[in-house]
Design an enzyme around this catalytic site. Sequence first.
Site, PDB file in Angstrom:
ATOM      1  N   PRO A  78       0.759  -1.198  -0.052  1.00 27.30           N
ATOM      2  CA  PRO A  78       0.009  -0.082  -0.113  1.00 27.30           C
ATOM      3  C   PRO A  78       0.840   1.243  -0.108  1.00 27.30           C
ATOM      4  CG  PRO A  78      -0.102  -1.257   2.138  1.00 27.30           C
ATOM      5  CD  PRO A  78       0.463  -2.122   1.150  1.00 27.30           C
ATOM      6  N   ASN A  79       0.348   2.404  -0.831  1.00 26.56           N
ATOM      7  CA  ASN A  79       0.893   3.659  -0.596  1.00 26.56           C
ATOM      8  C   ASN A  79       2.094   3.773  -1.440  1.00 26.56           C
ATOM      9  OD1 ASN A  79      -1.061   4.919   0.903  1.00 26.56           O
ATOM     10  ND2 ASN A  79      -0.280   3.605   2.740  1.00 26.56           N
TER      11      ASN A  79
ATOM     12  N   ARG B 250       5.281  11.153  -2.226  1.00 29.57           N
ATOM     13  CA  ARG B 250       4.925  10.749  -1.015  1.00 29.57           C
ATOM     14  C   ARG B 250       6.289  10.697   0.025  1.00 29.57           C
ATOM     15  NH1 ARG B 250       4.705   4.528   1.209  1.00 29.57           N
ATOM     16  NH2 ARG B 250       4.126   4.957   3.316  1.00 29.57           N
TER      17      ARG B 250
ATOM     18  N   TYR C 230      11.539   8.628   1.058  1.00 31.51           N
ATOM     19  CA  TYR C 230      11.304   7.682   0.297  1.00 31.51           C
ATOM     20  C   TYR C 230      12.082   8.047  -1.013  1.00 31.51           C
ATOM     21  CZ  TYR C 230       7.872   5.744   3.461  1.00 31.51           C
ATOM     22  OH  TYR C 230       7.515   5.062   4.709  1.00 31.51           O
TER      23      TYR C 230
ATOM     24  N   ASN D  50       8.247  -5.759  -1.427  1.00 30.42           N
ATOM     25  CA  ASN D  50       7.997  -4.730  -0.402  1.00 30.42           C
ATOM     26  C   ASN D  50       6.547  -4.604   0.087  1.00 30.42           C
ATOM     27  OD1 ASN D  50       7.900  -2.131   0.946  1.00 30.42           O
ATOM     28  ND2 ASN D  50       8.906  -0.891  -0.668  1.00 30.42           N
TER      29      ASN D  50
ATOM     30  N   ALA E 272       3.275  -0.876   4.705  1.00 32.52           N
ATOM     31  CA  ALA E 272       2.943  -0.895   6.215  1.00 32.52           C
ATOM     32  C   ALA E 272       2.374  -2.525   6.575  1.00 32.52           C
ATOM     33  CB  ALA E 272       1.843   0.101   6.205  1.00 32.52           C
TER      34      ALA E 272
ATOM     35  N   HIS F 232       4.186  -4.705   8.818  1.00 31.79           N
ATOM     36  CA  HIS F 232       4.223  -4.489  10.302  1.00 31.79           C
ATOM     37  C   HIS F 232       2.799  -5.041  10.895  1.00 31.79           C
ATOM     38  CE1 HIS F 232       7.546  -1.912   9.320  1.00 31.79           C
ATOM     39  NE2 HIS F 232       6.744  -1.181   8.459  1.00 31.79           N
TER      40      HIS F 232
ATOM     41  N   GLU G 132      12.485  -9.701   1.280  1.00 28.73           N
ATOM     42  CA  GLU G 132      11.824  -8.219   1.565  1.00 28.73           C
ATOM     43  C   GLU G 132      12.609  -7.015   1.284  1.00 28.73           C
ATOM     44  OE1 GLU G 132      11.459  -8.472   5.981  1.00 28.73           O
ATOM     45  OE2 GLU G 132       9.817  -6.762   5.890  1.00 28.73           O
TER      46      GLU G 132
ATOM     47  N   HIS H  76      12.650  -2.744   1.514  1.00 30.24           N
ATOM     48  CA  HIS H  76      12.085  -1.560   1.859  1.00 30.24           C
ATOM     49  C   HIS H  76      13.229  -0.309   1.365  1.00 30.24           C
ATOM     50  CE1 HIS H  76       9.126  -3.356   4.573  1.00 30.24           C
ATOM     51  NE2 HIS H  76      10.223  -4.163   4.981  1.00 30.24           N
ATOM     52  N   LEU H  77      12.675   0.670   0.894  1.00 25.53           N
ATOM     53  CA  LEU H  77      13.372   1.947   0.522  1.00 25.53           C
ATOM     54  C   LEU H  77      14.013   2.448   1.823  1.00 25.53           C
ATOM     55  CD1 LEU H  77      10.419   3.051  -1.345  1.00 25.53           C
ATOM     56  CD2 LEU H  77      12.581   3.086  -2.633  1.00 25.53           C
TER      57      LEU H  77
ATOM     58  N   ARG I 288      13.291   4.098  12.371  1.00 22.02           N
ATOM     59  CA  ARG I 288      12.212   4.898  12.626  1.00 22.02           C
ATOM     60  C   ARG I 288      11.224   4.756  13.671  1.00 22.02           C
ATOM     61  NH1 ARG I 288       9.532   4.721   6.538  1.00 22.02           N
ATOM     62  NH2 ARG I 288       8.703   6.338   7.410  1.00 22.02           N
TER      63      ARG I 288
END
Length: 151
Positions: free
Chosen positions: A11-12, A19, A24, A75, A78, A81, A99, A101-102, A108
């Site tokens: 998502p997103n 964004r 990102y 990727n 969210a 998590h 897996e 992630h950018l 974070r």
Amino acid sequence: MAKPVHILNGPNLNLLGTREPEIYGSATLADIESACREHAQGLGLEIVFRQSNHEGELVDWIQAAGREADALVFNPAAYGHTSVALHDALKAVDLPVVEVHLSQPAAREAFRAHSYVSLAASGTISGFGADSYILGLEAAARLIASRRAGR
Ligand code: DQA
């Protein structure tokens, strides 16, 4: 016969480019797809590249990858998590899973420190911006070669 590497995005990630670019980066998802296609060609791999904002659709695509792919670069955004369903889908397929992630979620907010996807992945690459996908493809190529060699 060799099957493609499926690259799935959660998502997103369709909003990449606008964004939170300070986190990102400025590359759009289409830019990342092009870079992946070009890099995959050099590795002698075909790719299928998909994005969805819907958890169930991602479950369906993980199941499809189990039938139609040699490896998965994922990727989960969210959902990594939060989603036991994605974890279970990954556990149900016999595939190397990288897996990606950018950003570096561990650096974070605390809620990003845990990933249900990590529990089911062969490994995780995070924090390298769009290059996380390129490194993810490299890892997938190595995992495919190891499988073929029976290692
Ligand atoms: C992300 C990191 C996640 O924590 C976040 O929810 C995302 C993007 C990344 O690529 O850095 O949507 O997966």
